[in-house]
Design an enzyme around this catalytic site. Structure first.
Site, short mmCIF file in Angstrom:
data_model
loop_
_atom_site.label_atom_id
_atom_site.label_comp_id
_atom_site.label_asym_id
_atom_site.label_seq_id
_atom_site.Cartn_x
_atom_site.Cartn_y
_atom_site.Cartn_z
N ASN A 211 0.87 -1.18 0.00
CA ASN A 211 0.00 0.00 0.00
C ASN A 211 0.91 1.22 0.00
O ASN A 211 1.42 1.61 1.05
CB ASN A 211 -0.92 -0.02 1.23
CG ASN A 211 -1.93 1.12 1.22
OD1 ASN A 211 -1.87 2.02 0.38
ND2 ASN A 211 -2.85 1.10 2.16
N ARG B 87 -2.86 -2.22 -3.32
CA ARG B 87 -4.04 -1.37 -3.22
C ARG B 87 -3.93 -0.30 -4.29
O ARG B 87 -2.94 0.41 -4.38
CB ARG B 87 -4.12 -0.72 -1.85
CG ARG B 87 -5.33 0.22 -1.71
CD ARG B 87 -5.16 1.16 -0.55
NE ARG B 87 -6.31 2.07 -0.42
CZ ARG B 87 -6.28 3.22 0.23
NH1 ARG B 87 -5.16 3.63 0.81
NH2 ARG B 87 -7.36 3.97 0.29
N HIS C 125 -12.85 3.40 -0.46
CA HIS C 125 -12.66 2.57 0.75
C HIS C 125 -13.33 1.20 0.59
O HIS C 125 -13.70 0.56 1.57
CB HIS C 125 -13.19 3.28 2.01
CG HIS C 125 -12.44 4.53 2.34
ND1 HIS C 125 -13.08 5.71 2.63
CD2 HIS C 125 -11.11 4.78 2.43
CE1 HIS C 125 -12.18 6.66 2.86
NE2 HIS C 125 -10.98 6.11 2.75
N HIS D 102 -16.32 4.34 7.86
CA HIS D 102 -14.86 4.21 7.78
C HIS D 102 -14.29 5.60 8.08
O HIS D 102 -14.29 6.49 7.20
CB HIS D 102 -14.46 3.73 6.39
CG HIS D 102 -12.98 3.65 6.18
ND1 HIS D 102 -12.29 2.46 6.13
CD2 HIS D 102 -12.04 4.62 6.01
CE1 HIS D 102 -11.01 2.70 5.93
NE2 HIS D 102 -10.83 4.01 5.85
N ARG E 143 -9.35 17.11 3.23
CA ARG E 143 -10.32 17.24 2.14
C ARG E 143 -11.66 17.71 2.68
O ARG E 143 -12.05 17.35 3.78
CB ARG E 143 -10.47 15.88 1.44
CG ARG E 143 -9.30 15.50 0.57
CD ARG E 143 -9.36 14.05 0.13
NE ARG E 143 -8.72 13.16 1.10
CZ ARG E 143 -8.77 11.83 1.04
NH1 ARG E 143 -9.47 11.24 0.07
NH2 ARG E 143 -8.16 11.09 1.94
N ILE F 98 -9.94 6.48 13.32
CA ILE F 98 -10.74 7.23 14.28
C ILE F 98 -11.88 6.37 14.80
O ILE F 98 -12.17 6.33 15.99
CB ILE F 98 -11.29 8.52 13.64
CG1 ILE F 98 -10.14 9.45 13.22
CG2 ILE F 98 -12.23 9.25 14.58
CD1 ILE F 98 -10.58 10.65 12.39
N GLU G 18 -7.81 -4.23 5.32
CA GLU G 18 -7.74 -4.11 3.86
C GLU G 18 -6.63 -4.99 3.30
O GLU G 18 -6.77 -5.56 2.20
CB GLU G 18 -7.51 -2.66 3.47
CG GLU G 18 -8.67 -1.75 3.83
CD GLU G 18 -8.28 -0.29 3.98
OE1 GLU G 18 -8.80 0.53 3.22
OE2 GLU G 18 -7.45 0.01 4.87
#
Length: 404
Positions: A8, A92, A180, A207, A240, A328, A378
């Site tokens: 990743n 990924r 995601h 997520h 973002r 989080i 993941e």
């Protein structure tokens, strides 16, 4: 021992994991590591299956100027010191575009197609592709598999997949992809073991990390997502903005004189928690900060999650469970409590003690909707997809290729 390397890659770090292939196609995590500080203060850290440290090394800046060099360093360490030569590499890749609705074996043609989506995921796509190109050049016989964050959401109905724009743009690929997906796919596969009563029901998954989104699962499939054409949409994130009126973008161009590249850089790097607080993009730094701007950023983050939960509940025509995951979501009891408070209208009742100890089930017995905390994985999904593709194709001695 047959192994699969999962990669990743980001702009300044490369995370990697090694999975051994056990009997009957089972996978066992053996090593978890990363090379970070690429181009500034390079450092390799890795731990074994039991969390024991295997490496913690600093490198000269000139030895690791980019992602391919970082992967080469990790590969050299794996090969020379641990005698690990992966039989395949799973990557990924954030954006698969309209062409890819499932993982795919990589060749130069696949890479060329994926390069078209760099502008749609500029924080991720170019760095995802850099180690792929390097391995294709240096080890062309080593199987590589691209696993897409967009693929899981390709089950959306047409009404969830479209924007209200001319159809020609849709045929060109301007549509709501969602992201995601590897995380949501893992949660969907884990729920039958964790909570079989709701696994095939209507589940909202949040997520929540530096990148944040939410997904509506129906019968274990993605029905709706807060993210769309790019990873800018939906919830506010570390840097973002999340959902924003397109008129703001027009204003930045026409009234503030910003170029398209400037606007892109602004939206991806200077907004979200960072922009609202003026302090940090890290929720851990903002949670306990007394500055009113930090409080506003946290409150906004929680508020938008509550709003989007209502949207996803409408898409599902009801909710049977709510799941927190990612950095989080898995680690901040305070943020979870604030979000659950926003969900009171759904009949959600938090168990403060269970939430504080980060239990799997954090809602009270009398909560109309159960609330779970499920750590995502993941990398395991990528390893599983990689192995699945390998088992369904001829493989001319790939295990003898070396990663360096």
């Amino acid at each position: 021992m047959d192994t699969i390397l999962v990669v990743n890659a980001g702009s300044s770090s490369v995370k990697f994991q090694i999975f051994s292939v056990e009997g009957e196609g089972r996978l066992q995590r053996q090593i978890k590591g990363q090379v970070d500080g690429i181009g500034s203060r390079p450092r390799l850290r890795a731990s074994g299956a039991n969390g024991d440290s295997l490496a913690d090394r600093a490198y000269p800046i000139e030895s690791m100027p980019d992602v391919p060099a970082a992967l080469a360093t990790a590969g050299d360490w794996l090969r020379n010191e641990l005698r690990i030569n992966p039989m395949a590499v799973g990557h990924r890749v954030v954006h698969g575009g309209p062409d890819h609705d499932r993982p795919v074996l990589i060749d130069h043609g696949v890479v060329s197609r994926l390069e078209r989506f760099i502008a749609l995921a500029p924080l991720h796509q170019p760095h995802n592709l850099a180690p792929i190109r390097s391995l294709l050049t240096n080890f062309p016989a080593l199987p590589q598999v691209a696993c897409f964050d967009t693929a899981f959401h390709r089950t959306h109905d047409a009404v969830a997949d479209h924007y209200a724009i001319p159809h020609q743009l849709y045929t060109e690929g301007v549509r709501r992809y969602g992201f995601h997906g590897l995380s949501y796919e893992y949660i969907a596969k884990a729920l039958p073991q964790i909570a079989p009563d709701i696994a095939k029901g209507r589940v909202i998954v949040a997520h929540l990390g530096s990148g944040a989104s939410m997904c509506a699962l129906k019968q274990g499939r993605s029905a709706e997502s807060t993210m769309g054409f790019t990873a800018l949409d939906g919830l506010s994130m570390g840097t973002r903005p999340g959902q924003i009126d397109p008129g703001v973008v027009l204003y930045l161009i026409s009234e503030k004189g910003m170029s398209a590249p400037n606007v892109q850089d602004f939206l991806y790097r200077d907004c979200g928690l960072k922009g609202l607080s003026g302090i940090s993009n890290d929720m851990r730094e903002l949670e306990g900060n007394a500055d009113p701007r930090a409080k506003l950023a946290v409150d906004y983050f929680v508020y938008r999650i509550g709003l989007n939960a209502g949207m996803l509940a409408a898409a599902l025509q009801g909710v049977d469970a709510f799941v927190f995951t990612a950095g989080i979501g898995e680690n901040s009891a305070r943020i979870r409590a604030s979000i659950v408070n926003q969900l009171g209208w759904l009949g959600v009742v938090l168990d403060p003690a269970e939430n504080s100890r980060h239990a799997r089930l954090i809602s009270r017995a009398d909560s109309r909707i159960p609330v779970y905390v499920v750590p995502t994985d993941e990398e395991l999904m990528i390893a599983q997809h990689t192995l699945s593709l390998l088992l369904n194709r001829p493989m001319p001695n790939p295990r003898h290729e070396r990663v360096s």
